[in-house]
Scaffold this active site. Structure first.
Site, short mmCIF file in Angstrom:
data_model
loop_
_atom_site.label_atom_id
_atom_site.label_comp_id
_atom_site.label_asym_id
_atom_site.label_seq_id
_atom_site.Cartn_x
_atom_site.Cartn_y
_atom_site.Cartn_z
N ASP A 30 0.84 -1.20 0.00
CA ASP A 30 0.00 0.00 0.00
C ASP A 30 0.88 1.25 0.00
OD1 ASP A 30 -2.03 1.84 0.28
OD2 ASP A 30 -3.01 0.80 1.93
N ASP A 31 0.75 2.07 -1.03
CA ASP A 31 1.48 3.35 -1.14
C ASP A 31 2.99 3.16 -1.25
OD1 ASP A 31 -0.92 4.65 -1.00
OD2 ASP A 31 -0.47 5.82 0.80
N CYS A 68 -6.00 4.15 -4.20
CA CYS A 68 -6.26 2.83 -3.65
C CYS A 68 -7.52 2.12 -4.15
CB CYS A 68 -6.32 2.96 -2.14
SG CYS A 68 -6.68 1.44 -1.30
N LYS A 122 -6.24 -5.55 4.03
CA LYS A 122 -7.07 -4.36 3.82
C LYS A 122 -8.09 -4.60 2.71
CE LYS A 122 -6.42 0.36 1.97
NZ LYS A 122 -5.43 1.43 1.75
N HIS A 124 -11.15 -2.10 1.70
CA HIS A 124 -11.31 -0.78 1.10
C HIS A 124 -12.13 -0.78 -0.18
CE1 HIS A 124 -9.27 3.42 0.57
NE2 HIS A 124 -10.51 3.48 1.06
N HIS A 218 1.49 2.28 4.02
CA HIS A 218 0.61 3.45 4.17
C HIS A 218 0.88 4.13 5.52
CE1 HIS A 218 -3.06 5.85 4.21
NE2 HIS A 218 -3.35 5.43 2.99
N ASP A 277 -0.36 -0.93 -4.80
CA ASP A 277 -1.64 -0.44 -5.32
C ASP A 277 -1.52 0.89 -6.05
OD1 ASP A 277 -1.16 1.09 -3.04
OD2 ASP A 277 -3.27 1.11 -2.41
N ASN A 278 -0.49 1.66 -5.75
CA ASN A 278 -0.20 2.92 -6.45
C ASN A 278 1.20 3.34 -6.06
OD1 ASN A 278 -2.62 3.82 -4.18
ND2 ASN A 278 -0.55 4.63 -3.85
N LYS A 298 1.54 9.33 -5.99
CA LYS A 298 0.15 8.98 -5.71
C LYS A 298 -0.77 10.15 -6.03
CE LYS A 298 -2.83 7.37 -1.92
NZ LYS A 298 -2.88 6.98 -0.49
#
Length: 343
Positions: A30-31, A68, A122, A124, A218, A277-278, A298
């Site tokens: 994540d991130d 995300c 996660k 989301h 994240h 994810d990004n 991002k």
């Protein structure tokens, strides 16, 4: 877009020589910034993921969405998020919508193909209705949190505790247990242990599809001190040091999962996929990520926001390859369901 077909066909050809359908483990960071992994930044310490990447296929031009929920919806459905009403932003806490229930997602397909499907980490993709949650959408269990971010130790998002174990109930509803005991334990450790437990308890008469969307890296910047101290004298910037320590903790989680698969005798027939994810958020809103030499981060459609550190590793595939053909996150659903269906 057809440029991803050559490696898809390689995956298919190699997999059909297997006696059974391959297990599939998908770990999503994540991130994570482009230069947050060792194959793009020599200072990062992540021996397990580095070894898997170096002996697997590094996907040098793997693209995602810039934030995300859009990426996760694209992954789950194989559709661009503009077709799903989810392209504009993330799903914020308490918002009364999610990935539409009329969409068939990857866990539905895998379940129909005979897979046991488990989610760890996660979600989301919405939770205003139980029908939006993982176990109502093909997963046999889900362990983790529904929202987009939370604290790593106390599991708080907007001052509310969000951490649960969901399983299907016999009457078609959801058995949802709030895991209060998770309070105080670093989430990366919890996800690693849960994933290992899923593997250990897996009925090997079925293939396994395990989706592991990590909280790391994240914000907020939180990590056990033992990882932070590993960068003593290496990284001076405190945010960057903590961020890379979080990467190392995530790497240890990957090691736990891989070890569990090996001990269960499942590794030789497993496809392991890793991507973010990004891209990482830029300085000012980020927590130490670096996307250099890519432009942007991002929230942007510059490569720093949508080009994702990624690899695929499997004993079923040739290794030591850097693939520079374009691949988008929407390609995973047709690729993996094709492989699972053709064995």
């Amino acid at each position: 877009m057809v440029s991803w077909l050559p490696w898809l066909l390689t995956l298919h050809v190699m997999t059909v020589h297997s006696v059974t359908q391959p297990n599939i483990v998908m770990m999503v960071a994540d991130d994570l910034g482009w230069a947050d992994m060792p194959w793009n930044d020599a200072l990062a310490i992540a021996p397990t993921l580095t070894s898997l990447a170096d002996t697997g296929i590094i996907l040098d031009r793997h693209y995602v969405q810039p934030i995300c929920s859009p990426t996760r919806s694209a992954l789950m459905t194989g559709k661009y998020p503009s077709r799903l009403g989810l392209n504009h932003d993330t799903i914020n806490a308490g918002e009364p919508y999610g990935l539409m229930v009329n969409e068939t997602i990857i866990s539905n397909y895998m379940s129909e193909l005979g897979y046991a499907c488990h989610g760890v980490g996660k979600w989301h993709l919405g939770y205003c209705s139980w029908d939006l949650t993982p176990v109502k959408r093909g997963f046999d269990s889900f362990y983790g949190y529904y929202n987009g971010h939370e604290t790593y130790y106390t599991k708080l998002t907007h001052k509310f505790f969000d951490f649960r174990l969901d399983t299907p109930a016999d009457d078609g509803t959801v058995n949802s247990e709030v895991v209060w005991s998770a309070n105080g334990t670093y989430s990366t450790v919890l996800y690693a242990n849960r994933a290992a437990k899923v593997v250990e308890k897996h009925d090997q008469s079925k293939p396994l599809f395990m989706y592991v969307p990590m909280q790391s890296v994240h914000n907020p910047n939180e990590v056990p001190d033992s990882y932070y101290q590993m960068y003593e004298g290496i990284i001076e910037n405190e945010k960057r040091r903590t961020l890379l320590a979080m990467v190392t903790a995530m790497d240890d989680a990957a090691e736990v999962v891989v070890t569990a698969l090996k001990q269960a005798g499942m590794w030789e027939n497993t496809i392991f996929i890793f991507f973010s994810d990004n891209g990482g958020p830029l300085e000012g809103i980020g927590n130490g990520q670096v996307n250099y030499p890519l432009r942007g981060g991002k929230y942007s459609y510059w490569e720093g926001g949508i080009r994702s550190s990624s690899f695929i590793h499997s004993p079923l595939l040739p290794g030591g390859v850097i693939n520079r053909e374009m691949l988008h996150v929407t390609d995973w659903l047709p690729t993996l369901t094709h492989v699972a269906a053709c064995v």
